[in-house]
Scaffold this motif. Structure first.
Motif, PDB file in Angstrom:
ATOM      1  N   GLU A  28       1.389  25.468   0.858  1.00 46.27           N
ATOM      2  CA  GLU A  28       0.323  26.107   0.085  1.00 46.27           C
ATOM      3  C   GLU A  28      -0.927  25.225   0.113  1.00 46.27           C
ATOM      4  N   PRO A  29      -2.113  25.849   0.065  1.00 46.06           N
ATOM      5  CA  PRO A  29      -3.349  25.060  -0.018  1.00 46.06           C
ATOM      6  C   PRO A  29      -3.364  24.233  -1.307  1.00 46.06           C
ATOM      7  N   GLY A  30      -4.074  23.137  -1.267  1.00 45.86           N
ATOM      8  CA  GLY A  30      -4.257  22.320  -2.458  1.00 45.86           C
ATOM      9  C   GLY A  30      -3.197  21.258  -2.675  1.00 45.86           C
ATOM     10  N   HIS A  31      -2.454  20.917  -1.623  1.00 45.84           N
ATOM     11  CA  HIS A  31      -1.453  19.867  -1.808  1.00 45.84           C
ATOM     12  C   HIS A  31      -2.151  18.530  -2.067  1.00 45.84           C
ATOM     13  N   ILE A  32      -1.397  17.597  -2.622  1.00 46.03           N
ATOM     14  CA  ILE A  32      -1.950  16.310  -3.041  1.00 46.03           C
ATOM     15  C   ILE A  32      -1.613  15.237  -2.017  1.00 46.03           C
ATOM     16  N   GLU A  33      -2.620  14.491  -1.619  1.00 44.73           N
ATOM     17  CA  GLU A  33      -2.461  13.328  -0.735  1.00 44.73           C
ATOM     18  C   GLU A  33      -3.172  12.177  -1.426  1.00 44.73           C
ATOM     19  N   ARG A  34      -2.406  11.167  -1.851  1.00 43.68           N
ATOM     20  CA  ARG A  34      -3.002  10.041  -2.555  1.00 43.68           C
ATOM     21  C   ARG A  34      -2.533   8.732  -1.946  1.00 43.68           C
ATOM     22  N   ALA A  35      -3.328   7.692  -2.124  1.00 34.45           N
ATOM     23  CA  ALA A  35      -2.977   6.347  -1.670  1.00 34.45           C
ATOM     24  C   ALA A  35      -3.256   5.376  -2.802  1.00 34.45           C
ATOM     25  N   PHE A  36      -2.395   4.361  -2.922  1.00 29.84           N
ATOM     26  CA  PHE A  36      -2.519   3.399  -4.010  1.00 29.84           C
ATOM     27  C   PHE A  36      -2.307   1.983  -3.504  1.00 29.84           C
ATOM     28  N   PHE A  37      -3.066   1.047  -4.099  1.00 27.12           N
ATOM     29  CA  PHE A  37      -2.860  -0.376  -3.897  1.00 27.12           C
ATOM     30  C   PHE A  37      -2.087  -0.898  -5.105  1.00 27.12           C
ATOM     31  N   THR A  38      -1.293  -1.930  -4.929  1.00 27.63           N
ATOM     32  CA  THR A  38      -0.678  -2.561  -6.088  1.00 27.63           C
ATOM     33  C   THR A  38      -1.720  -3.437  -6.775  1.00 27.63           C
ATOM     34  N   ILE A  39      -1.577  -3.587  -8.093  1.00 26.74           N
ATOM     35  CA  ILE A  39      -2.524  -4.421  -8.851  1.00 26.74           C
ATOM     36  C   ILE A  39      -1.782  -5.466  -9.649  1.00 26.74           C
TER      37      ILE A  39
ATOM     38  N   TYR B 180       0.874  -1.170   0.000  1.00 27.03           N
ATOM     39  CA  TYR B 180       0.000   0.000   0.000  1.00 27.03           C
ATOM     40  C   TYR B 180       0.913   1.222   0.000  1.00 27.03           C
ATOM     41  N   ILE B 181       0.640   2.168  -0.877  1.00 26.04           N
ATOM     42  CA  ILE B 181       1.525   3.318  -1.073  1.00 26.04           C
ATOM     43  C   ILE B 181       0.799   4.611  -0.766  1.00 26.04           C
ATOM     44  N   ARG B 182       1.467   5.496  -0.030  1.00 25.64           N
ATOM     45  CA  ARG B 182       0.948   6.845   0.225  1.00 25.64           C
ATOM     46  C   ARG B 182       1.917   7.835  -0.407  1.00 25.64           C
ATOM     47  N   LEU B 183       1.353   8.803  -1.129  1.00 30.20           N
ATOM     48  CA  LEU B 183       2.129   9.819  -1.816  1.00 30.20           C
ATOM     49  C   LEU B 183       1.577  11.189  -1.455  1.00 30.20           C
ATOM     50  N   SER B 184       2.457  12.078  -1.028  1.00 29.78           N
ATOM     51  CA  SER B 184       2.088  13.464  -0.720  1.00 29.78           C
ATOM     52  C   SER B 184       2.963  14.377  -1.557  1.00 29.78           C
ATOM     53  N   ILE B 185       2.339  15.358  -2.207  1.00 26.75           N
ATOM     54  CA  ILE B 185       3.071  16.355  -2.980  1.00 26.75           C
ATOM     55  C   ILE B 185       2.612  17.717  -2.487  1.00 26.75           C
ATOM     56  N   MET B 186       3.567  18.553  -2.091  1.00 28.91           N
ATOM     57  CA  MET B 186       3.202  19.851  -1.523  1.00 28.91           C
ATOM     58  C   MET B 186       4.209  20.919  -1.932  1.00 28.91           C
ATOM     59  N   LYS B 187       3.785  22.150  -1.790  1.00 27.38           N
ATOM     60  CA  LYS B 187       4.667  23.276  -2.061  1.00 27.38           C
ATOM     61  C   LYS B 187       4.722  24.135  -0.803  1.00 27.38           C
ATOM     62  N   PRO B 188       5.908  24.294  -0.236  1.00 26.94           N
ATOM     63  CA  PRO B 188       6.027  25.138   0.962  1.00 26.94           C
ATOM     64  C   PRO B 188       5.632  26.588   0.661  1.00 26.94           C
ATOM     65  N   ARG B 189       5.042  27.235   1.646  1.00 26.74           N
ATOM     66  CA  ARG B 189       4.786  28.667   1.532  1.00 26.74           C
ATOM     67  C   ARG B 189       6.134  29.380   1.450  1.00 26.74           C
ATOM     68  N   ARG B 190       6.148  30.545   0.827  1.00 24.92           N
ATOM     69  CA  ARG B 190       7.385  31.314   0.704  1.00 24.92           C
ATOM     70  C   ARG B 190       7.969  31.561   2.094  1.00 24.92           C
ATOM     71  N   GLY B 191       9.249  31.276   2.242  1.00 29.72           N
ATOM     72  CA  GLY B 191       9.932  31.457   3.511  1.00 29.72           C
ATOM     73  C   GLY B 191       9.835  30.266   4.443  1.00 29.72           C
ATOM     74  N   GLU B 192       9.036  29.262   4.093  1.00 32.28           N
ATOM     75  CA  GLU B 192       8.841  28.080   4.945  1.00 32.28           C
ATOM     76  C   GLU B 192       9.543  26.840   4.395  1.00 32.28           C
ATOM     77  N   GLU B 193      10.337  27.002   3.350  1.00 29.35           N
ATOM     78  CA  GLU B 193      10.949  25.857   2.687  1.00 29.35           C
ATOM     79  C   GLU B 193      11.799  25.006   3.640  1.00 29.35           C
TER      80      GLU B 193
END
Length: 95
Positions: free
Chosen positions: A84-95, A3-16
């Protein structure tokens, strides 16, 4: 079945640096969770400023157990305040 969890986000300016620090702490905590096979922190080749975290677990149950850990939940809450708002949080099963 992995089972895989993937998060993609962009830090707010100055919070990197803060986001990277928090993600490293989160990565360490998740990696120590029972059923976590491997974790990665990643950056793309482009200049988007995004950062991603990938975690592979033995099962969805192992991923849920890690996600409900109070330390992990606290780190995720801190991260949400620095990205930043709108970051991606996804989960995947292998098939």
């Amino acid at each position: 079945m992995p089972y895989i969890r993937l998060s993609i986000m962009k830090p707010r300016r100055g919070e990197e640096a803060r986001v990277e620090e928090l993600l490293r702490k989160l990565d360490q905590a998740v990696a120590a969770s029972p059923g976590c096979q491997v974790t990665y922190l990643m950056r793309p080749h482009d200049e988007s400023g995004e950062i991603a975290r990938l975690a592979i677990y033995d099962s969805e149950e192992a991923a849920e157990h890690a996600a409900n850990d109070t330390h992990i939940m606290a780190l995720r809450s801190e991260i949400h305040l620095c990205v930043e708002p709108g970051h991606i949080e996804r989960a995947f099963f292998t098939i």
